[in-house]
Design an enzyme around this catalytic site. Structure first.
Site, short mmCIF file in Angstrom:
data_model
loop_
_atom_site.label_atom_id
_atom_site.label_comp_id
_atom_site.label_asym_id
_atom_site.label_seq_id
_atom_site.Cartn_x
_atom_site.Cartn_y
_atom_site.Cartn_z
N ALA A 46 0.85 -1.20 0.00
CA ALA A 46 0.00 0.00 0.00
C ALA A 46 0.88 1.25 0.00
O ALA A 46 1.59 1.51 0.96
CB ALA A 46 -0.92 -0.01 1.22
N GLY A 48 -0.27 4.53 -0.73
CA GLY A 48 -0.93 5.79 -0.42
C GLY A 48 -0.82 6.18 1.04
O GLY A 48 -0.05 7.07 1.41
N GLY A 49 -1.56 5.52 1.90
CA GLY A 49 -1.50 5.83 3.32
C GLY A 49 -2.80 5.47 4.01
O GLY A 49 -3.53 4.58 3.57
N GLU A 114 -5.38 12.75 -2.00
CA GLU A 114 -5.65 11.74 -3.01
C GLU A 114 -7.01 11.97 -3.62
O GLU A 114 -7.80 12.79 -3.13
CB GLU A 114 -5.54 10.32 -2.41
N HIS A 231 -7.42 -0.18 -10.18
CA HIS A 231 -6.59 1.00 -10.01
C HIS A 231 -6.20 1.52 -11.39
O HIS A 231 -5.75 0.76 -12.24
CB HIS A 231 -5.33 0.67 -9.20
N ARG A 276 -11.68 6.86 -8.81
CA ARG A 276 -10.87 5.85 -9.48
C ARG A 276 -11.59 5.16 -10.63
O ARG A 276 -10.98 4.86 -11.66
CB ARG A 276 -10.40 4.80 -8.47
N HIS A 332 -7.39 -4.15 -8.21
CA HIS A 332 -6.64 -3.58 -7.08
C HIS A 332 -7.31 -3.85 -5.74
O HIS A 332 -6.62 -4.14 -4.76
CB HIS A 332 -6.50 -2.09 -7.30
N ARG A 367 -14.47 2.25 -3.48
CA ARG A 367 -13.71 2.63 -2.29
C ARG A 367 -13.03 3.98 -2.45
O ARG A 367 -12.38 4.24 -3.45
CB ARG A 367 -12.65 1.56 -1.99
N SER A 372 -8.97 1.82 3.15
CA SER A 372 -8.93 0.38 3.43
C SER A 372 -8.14 0.05 4.69
O SER A 372 -8.60 -0.73 5.54
CB SER A 372 -8.36 -0.38 2.23
N LEU A 373 -6.94 0.61 4.83
CA LEU A 373 -6.18 0.35 6.05
C LEU A 373 -6.93 0.88 7.27
O LEU A 373 -6.93 0.26 8.33
CB LEU A 373 -4.80 0.99 5.97
#
Length: 503
Positions: A46, A48-49, A114, A231, A276, A332, A367, A372-373
């Protein structure tokens, strides 16, 4: 510490599994991982963050609103607000166990932007290395936790249920093919997604929906299986899986061009930072018309700000500081999964699900980047509290089954079929042909890959509209009412697939 039937079994070694195991302390936990701890987990990839409303101009309500907009009518408002509100404390917990997030000189968190976020709220570490840094921190904490017993190099191949249908353990298979039964007071699936079912994917190739298959065969309800996020900017450099050019590049000014030098996103709302699914379909249209697409990421300080992307590019003979990156959409993230309630419980007693394998109601049809994280971290806490407050079951120990399903002999065929017929743009004729062929493979082989691919294709065929990550060329507009889909294996007709849309 060794395993006992009083242990909670957590299956999966990404952020969802590790965070759940740590949050369950002081309850004893057995963490089951197919690879060495920290390896082959999508978390580590991952770039992005973690989305969290930590800025002075931000609030959790704003974060929830952005989530609902991205979810195209299927993100649930109460879930979005609850998870957005939990984000700051999730970040604080990660900091408390040693996660070194990027900060400004004054000590405040450095926040990125983002797509489809209205504020800078992406908490990151080592630029684009967030997933790897968080995973390393969690794995280190799990290794040091005296109540966590890690079993590496084994695969969960069947959930074990008692006569009342309550999950009481799991059957494990090691690399030599030996099968053992692991009894448990509760089982938590944290097995990740299904991108590996596609020939073009940014996921580890082991991410093939194994947890979904375990849950489905145990009788669990699966939800929104058709919603796969592609993605937009996977690097088209001939690698499998495909390296990722993080969305944060576009957040910092990277632009998309076709081979004619045209910025084909320039007339679209949000341009390169549109949701996305919009960007993915735009790139897909260019490629379908025979035009290559590149991402021009020749940004100031790109090597310092995005060291992971730069290293991936150079490993494949590209220098992103000097030349554009060829890109294309790739599978993705899976928005669907095991349907769970606000405590992460599935429809099957004794079984919880956390992370990408679960469908919580947060992501809806599309999403929002870097949610997600966050979702995994929030639900890890709530699942642990729910299990700790539940009585441990009693009764006889479960035995391992005499025979188990083997690996899919048609893996390569399934991946190509999913790319071509259940991908970015879908229609009835190709979906129907895919479902027919996948049904034949499933009947012949009885394997998990053909089963999960079939569930995705059947759900995509049933949804006769376009919404979020699911686009039907023959039904290009959304239906008047947004409805979830539910899929389960029928009890009466030899595991026949039943999919329906519900309010």
């Amino acid at each position: 510490m060794s395993h006992s039937p009083e242990n909670v079994v957590v299956i999966g070694g990404g952020v969802a599994g590790l965070a759940t195991a740590l949050r369950l302390a002081p309850l004893p936990v057995t963490l089951v991982v197919a690879a060495p701890l920290g390896a082959e987990a999508a978390t580590g990839w991952a770039q992005g963050g973690i989305a969290a409303a930590m800025g002075e101009d931000d609030r959790p309500d704003y974060h929830a609103i952005d989530t609902l907009k991205a979810g195209a009518g299927l993100s649930e408002a109460l879930v979005a607000r609850r998870i957005a509100a939990a984000a700051p404390s999730a970040i604080d917990w990660l900091v408390s166990i040693g996660t070194p997030f990027d900060r400004h000189a004054n000590g405040s968190l450095a926040l990125g932007l983002e797509a489809a976020h209205s504020r800078r709220r992406i908490v990151h570490a080592e630029g684009d290395g967030t997933g790897r840094v968080v995973l390393e921190t969690l794995a280190r904490a799990a290794r040091a936790c005296p109540t966590i017993h890690v079993i590496e190099g084994v695969r969960a191949c069947e959930l074990l249920a008692d006569d009342a249908g309550e999950v009481r353990g799991v059957a494990l298979r090691d690399r030599e093919g030996r099968v053992t039964a692991l009894n448990a007071r509760a089982v938590v699936l944290a097995t990740g997604g299904l991108g590996g079912l596609y020939a073009s994917t940014t996921n580890p190739l082991g991410a093939v929906g194994s947890g979904l298959a375990l849950a489905a065969r145990a009788g669990a309800v699966l939800r929104d299986m058709e919603f796969v996020q592609f993605h937009p900017t996977a690097m088209a450099v001939g690698a499998d899986p495909m390296p990722l050019a993080t969305e944060a590049l576009r957040g910092e000014g990277a632009k998309l061009f076709n081979e004619r030098g045209e910025r084909f996103m320039i007339e679209m709302p949000g341009q390169e930072l549109a949701p996305r699914d919009v960007v993915a379909r735009a790139i897909f249209a260019e490629i379908a018309a025979g035009r290559q697409v590149v991402l021009d990421a020749r940004l100031k300080d790109v090597e310092r700000r995005f060291p992971g992307v730069v290293a991936l590019c150079r490993a494949h003979g590209l220098d992103p500081a000097r030349q554009p990156i060829p890109v294309r959409p790739a599978a993705h993230y899976h928005m669907g999964g095991v349907a769970v309630n606000d405590a992460g419980r599935s429809s099957v007693p004794g079984l919880w699900a956390c992370g990408e394998v679960a469908s919580t109601g947060l992501h809806g049809a599309n999403r929002l980047a870097s949610n997600s994280l966050l979702e995994a971290l929030a639900y890890a806490d709530w699942i642990a509290a729910d299990i700790a407050g539940s009585a441990a079951p009693s009764g006889a120990a479960m035995a391992a089954p005499a025979t188990l399903r083997g690996p899919s002999p048609a893996r390569a065929e399934i991946r190509l079929l999913m790319d071509a017929q259940v991908g970015v743009v879908r229609e009835a004729s190709t979906l129907g042909a895919a479902a027919q062929r996948l049904g034949e493979l499933r009947e012949r082989d009885g394997d998990d890959l053909s089963l999960i691919a079939l569930l995705v294709a059947e759900a995509a065929l049933t949804r006769e509209e376009s919404r979020g990550g699911h686009f039907r060329a023959d039904f290009p507009t959304p239906a008047a009412m947004a409805r979830h889909s539910e899929t389960r294996l029928a009890e009466t007709v030899a595991d026949a697939v039943e999919t329906r849309q519900v309010a």
